[in-house]
Design a protein around this motif. Structure first.
Motif, PDB file in Angstrom:
ATOM      1  N   ARG A  74       0.835  -1.214   0.000  1.00 14.47           N
ATOM      2  CA  ARG A  74       0.000   0.000   0.000  1.00 14.47           C
ATOM      3  C   ARG A  74       0.865   1.257   0.000  1.00 14.47           C
ATOM      4  NH1 ARG A  74      -5.012  -0.202  -0.028  1.00 14.47           N
ATOM      5  NH2 ARG A  74      -6.201  -2.043   0.471  1.00 14.47           N
ATOM      6  N   ASP A  75       1.930   1.244   0.790  1.00 16.34           N
ATOM      7  CA  ASP A  75       2.844   2.393   0.826  1.00 16.34           C
ATOM      8  C   ASP A  75       3.538   2.581  -0.523  1.00 16.34           C
ATOM      9  OD1 ASP A  75       2.216   2.919   3.467  1.00 16.34           O
ATOM     10  OD2 ASP A  75       4.055   2.033   4.276  1.00 16.34           O
ATOM     11  N   ASP A  76       4.096   1.496  -1.060  1.00 17.41           N
ATOM     12  CA  ASP A  76       4.822   1.574  -2.336  1.00 17.41           C
ATOM     13  C   ASP A  76       3.930   2.042  -3.478  1.00 17.41           C
ATOM     14  OD1 ASP A  76       7.069   0.670  -1.010  1.00 17.41           O
ATOM     15  OD2 ASP A  76       7.100  -1.306  -1.983  1.00 17.41           O
ATOM     16  N   LEU A  77       2.683   1.592  -3.479  1.00 17.54           N
ATOM     17  CA  LEU A  77       1.768   1.926  -4.567  1.00 17.54           C
ATOM     18  C   LEU A  77       0.924   3.165  -4.278  1.00 17.54           C
ATOM     19  CD1 LEU A  77       0.488  -1.645  -5.533  1.00 17.54           C
ATOM     20  CD2 LEU A  77       2.402  -0.360  -6.512  1.00 17.54           C
ATOM     21  N   LYS A  78       1.106   3.716  -3.067  1.00 17.79           N
ATOM     22  CA  LYS A  78       0.327   4.882  -2.636  1.00 17.79           C
ATOM     23  C   LYS A  78      -1.179   4.610  -2.716  1.00 17.79           C
ATOM     24  CE  LYS A  78       4.022   8.022  -4.017  1.00 17.79           C
ATOM     25  NZ  LYS A  78       5.017   7.004  -3.879  1.00 17.79           N
ATOM     26  N   LEU A  79      -1.562   3.445  -2.183  1.00 20.75           N
ATOM     27  CA  LEU A  79      -2.962   3.025  -2.168  1.00 20.75           C
ATOM     28  C   LEU A  79      -3.613   3.405  -0.844  1.00 20.75           C
ATOM     29  CD1 LEU A  79      -3.117  -0.598  -3.627  1.00 20.75           C
ATOM     30  CD2 LEU A  79      -4.336   1.403  -4.459  1.00 20.75           C
ATOM     31  N   ALA A  80      -4.733   4.080  -0.911  1.00 15.49           N
ATOM     32  CA  ALA A  80      -5.499   4.382   0.300  1.00 15.49           C
ATOM     33  C   ALA A  80      -6.123   3.089   0.817  1.00 15.49           C
ATOM     34  CB  ALA A  80      -6.581   5.411  -0.010  1.00 15.49           C
ATOM     35  N   GLU A  81      -6.441   3.038   2.094  1.00 12.07           N
ATOM     36  CA  GLU A  81      -7.016   1.835   2.725  1.00 12.07           C
ATOM     37  C   GLU A  81      -8.260   1.336   1.997  1.00 12.07           C
ATOM     38  OE1 GLU A  81      -6.341  -0.841   5.069  1.00 12.07           O
ATOM     39  OE2 GLU A  81      -4.631   0.461   5.032  1.00 12.07           O
ATOM     40  N   ASP A  82      -9.072   2.241   1.490  1.00 10.89           N
ATOM     41  CA  ASP A  82     -10.338   1.844   0.870  1.00 10.89           C
ATOM     42  C   ASP A  82     -10.243   1.648  -0.639  1.00 10.89           C
ATOM     43  OD1 ASP A  82      -9.899   4.560   0.454  1.00 10.89           O
ATOM     44  OD2 ASP A  82     -12.044   5.026   0.390  1.00 10.89           O
ATOM     45  N   LYS A  83      -9.051   1.758  -1.208  1.00  5.75           N
ATOM     46  CA  LYS A  83      -8.867   1.639  -2.655  1.00  5.75           C
ATOM     47  C   LYS A  83      -8.024   0.411  -2.983  1.00  5.75           C
ATOM     48  CE  LYS A  83     -10.776   5.640  -3.570  1.00  5.75           C
ATOM     49  NZ  LYS A  83     -12.128   5.697  -3.994  1.00  5.75           N
ATOM     50  N   PRO A  84      -8.560  -0.511  -3.776  1.00  5.31           N
ATOM     51  CA  PRO A  84      -7.766  -1.678  -4.155  1.00  5.31           C
ATOM     52  C   PRO A  84      -6.911  -1.470  -5.405  1.00  5.31           C
ATOM     53  CG  PRO A  84     -10.012  -1.981  -4.871  1.00  5.31           C
ATOM     54  CD  PRO A  84      -9.962  -0.671  -4.140  1.00  5.31           C
ATOM     55  N   THR A  85      -7.222  -0.436  -6.207  1.00 10.41           N
ATOM     56  CA  THR A  85      -6.558  -0.255  -7.492  1.00 10.41           C
ATOM     57  C   THR A  85      -5.885   1.114  -7.568  1.00 10.41           C
ATOM     58  OG1 THR A  85      -8.190  -1.698  -8.544  1.00 10.41           O
ATOM     59  CG2 THR A  85      -6.921  -0.300 -10.009  1.00 10.41           C
ATOM     60  N   THR A  86      -4.679   1.127  -8.142  1.00 14.22           N
ATOM     61  CA  THR A  86      -3.950   2.383  -8.290  1.00 14.22           C
ATOM     62  C   THR A  86      -4.633   3.268  -9.322  1.00 14.22           C
ATOM     63  OG1 THR A  86      -2.476   1.382  -9.936  1.00 14.22           O
ATOM     64  CG2 THR A  86      -1.724   1.374  -7.643  1.00 14.22           C
ATOM     65  N   LYS A  87      -4.418   4.569  -9.187  1.00 11.41           N
ATOM     66  CA  LYS A  87      -5.045   5.538 -10.098  1.00 11.41           C
ATOM     67  C   LYS A  87      -4.640   5.311 -11.547  1.00 11.41           C
ATOM     68  CE  LYS A  87      -5.582   9.129  -6.651  1.00 11.41           C
ATOM     69  NZ  LYS A  87      -5.134  10.429  -6.145  1.00 11.41           N
ATOM     70  N   ASP A  88      -3.413   4.852 -11.766  1.00  9.61           N
ATOM     71  CA  ASP A  88      -2.935   4.621 -13.129  1.00  9.61           C
ATOM     72  C   ASP A  88      -3.384   3.263 -13.697  1.00  9.61           C
ATOM     73  OD1 ASP A  88      -1.322   2.816 -11.751  1.00  9.61           O
ATOM     74  OD2 ASP A  88       0.560   3.804 -12.282  1.00  9.61           O
ATOM     75  N   MET A  89      -4.170   2.529 -12.906  1.00  4.80           N
ATOM     76  CA  MET A  89      -4.716   1.224 -13.321  1.00  4.80           C
ATOM     77  C   MET A  89      -3.619   0.183 -13.594  1.00  4.80           C
ATOM     78  SD  MET A  89      -7.926   1.640 -13.027  1.00  4.80           S
ATOM     79  CE  MET A  89      -8.578   0.157 -13.741  1.00  4.80           C
ATOM     80  N   LEU A  90      -2.468   0.357 -12.969  1.00  4.52           N
ATOM     81  CA  LEU A  90      -1.379  -0.593 -13.165  1.00  4.52           C
ATOM     82  C   LEU A  90      -1.453  -1.762 -12.183  1.00  4.52           C
ATOM     83  CD1 LEU A  90       1.048  -1.044 -14.995  1.00  4.52           C
ATOM     84  CD2 LEU A  90       2.435   0.265 -13.399  1.00  4.52           C
ATOM     85  N   PHE A  91      -1.982  -1.514 -10.958  1.00  2.00           N
ATOM     86  CA  PHE A  91      -2.028  -2.560  -9.938  1.00  2.00           C
ATOM     87  C   PHE A  91      -3.371  -2.603  -9.230  1.00  2.00           C
ATOM     88  CE2 PHE A  91       2.481  -1.414 -10.167  1.00  2.00           C
ATOM     89  CZ  PHE A  91       3.074  -2.658 -10.274  1.00  2.00           C
ATOM     90  N   THR A  92      -3.783  -3.823  -8.886  1.00  2.64           N
ATOM     91  CA  THR A  92      -4.906  -4.046  -7.981  1.00  2.64           C
ATOM     92  C   THR A  92      -4.406  -4.975  -6.886  1.00  2.64           C
ATOM     93  OG1 THR A  92      -6.624  -3.735  -9.647  1.00  2.64           O
ATOM     94  CG2 THR A  92      -7.219  -5.053  -7.725  1.00  2.64           C
TER      95      THR A  92
END
Length: 155
Positions: A97-115
Motif C-alpha cells: 500500500r505504501d509503495d503503490l500509494k494506495l489508500a485503505e479503501d482503494k484496491p486499485t492504483t489511479k494509473d490502473m497498473l495494480f490491484t
C-alpha cells in the motif's frame, strides 16, 4: 449503451445463452471481454433473457472471481491465511500500500497498473508468507522482497 458494447454483448449472447450455457459462463465471458462485469451488461442480459438482474448479482457476489469495478493490469494477491498472517502478511500488505500509494479503501492504483487483493488462503503454507502477482507465486516474502518484486512490474 454504445453500439460496440452492444455488439460484444450480442456476440456473448449468441455464444452462450443460445447454446444453453449458464449465468456463470455468461458472466465469465462478459468479464473476459471488458475486464469486469458492468451494471449495463447485467441489465442488458437481464432484459434479453428475461432473467432477473438479481440472479446475475447473486452469482457475482457469491463467487470471488467476478469483479464489478475495473481492475489494474497487474493483480497482486496476498495470502492472509493463518500461517501467512503469523509470518507477516499484514506487514507485506502495508508495504505494498505504501509503495503503490494506495489508500485503505482503494484496491486499485489511479494509473490502473495494480490491484491489491487480500485472500484467506492460496494453499501454499509451506512457503508462507505468499504473494501471487498475475498468477505467479512468490513464497517466503517480506516487505523488502515485495518492494523489489513489484518494481519489475512497474516497467
Amino acid at each position: 449503451m454504445e453500439n460496440q458494447m452492444e455488439e460484444v454483448l450480442e456476440g456473448i449472447y449468441q455464444k452462450t445463452v443460445v447454446h444453453g450455457d449458464n449465468i456463470i459462463t455468461v458472466l465469465q465471458e462478459i468479464q473476459n471481454a471488458f475486464g469486469y462485469v458492468q451494471e449495463e451488461s447485467v441489465n442488458w442480459f437481464s432484459a434479453r433473457t428475461n432473467i432477473p438482474a438479481s440472479k446475475f448479482y447473486g452469482v457475482i457476489t457469491f463467487y470471488s472471481q467476478f469483479h464489478m469495478t475495473p481492475r489494474g493490469k497487474n493483480i497482486i494477491t496476498v495470502c492472509s491465511g493463518t500461517v501467512c498472517h503469523v509470518k507477516g502478511a499484514s506487514r507485506i500488505i502495508s508495504r505494498i500500500r505504501d509503495d503503490l500509494k494506495l489508500a485503505e479503501d482503494k484496491p486499485t492504483t489511479k494509473d490502473m497498473l495494480f490491484t491489491l487483493e487480500n485472500v484467506n488462503c492460496v494453499g501454499a503454507c509451506s512457503i508462507a508468507p505468499v504473494v501471487v502477482v498475475n498468477e505467479k507465486v512468490f513464497g517466503k516474502m517480506n516487505p523488502e522482497k515485495i518492494s523489489k518484486t513489484l518494481k519489475t512490474y512497474k516497467e
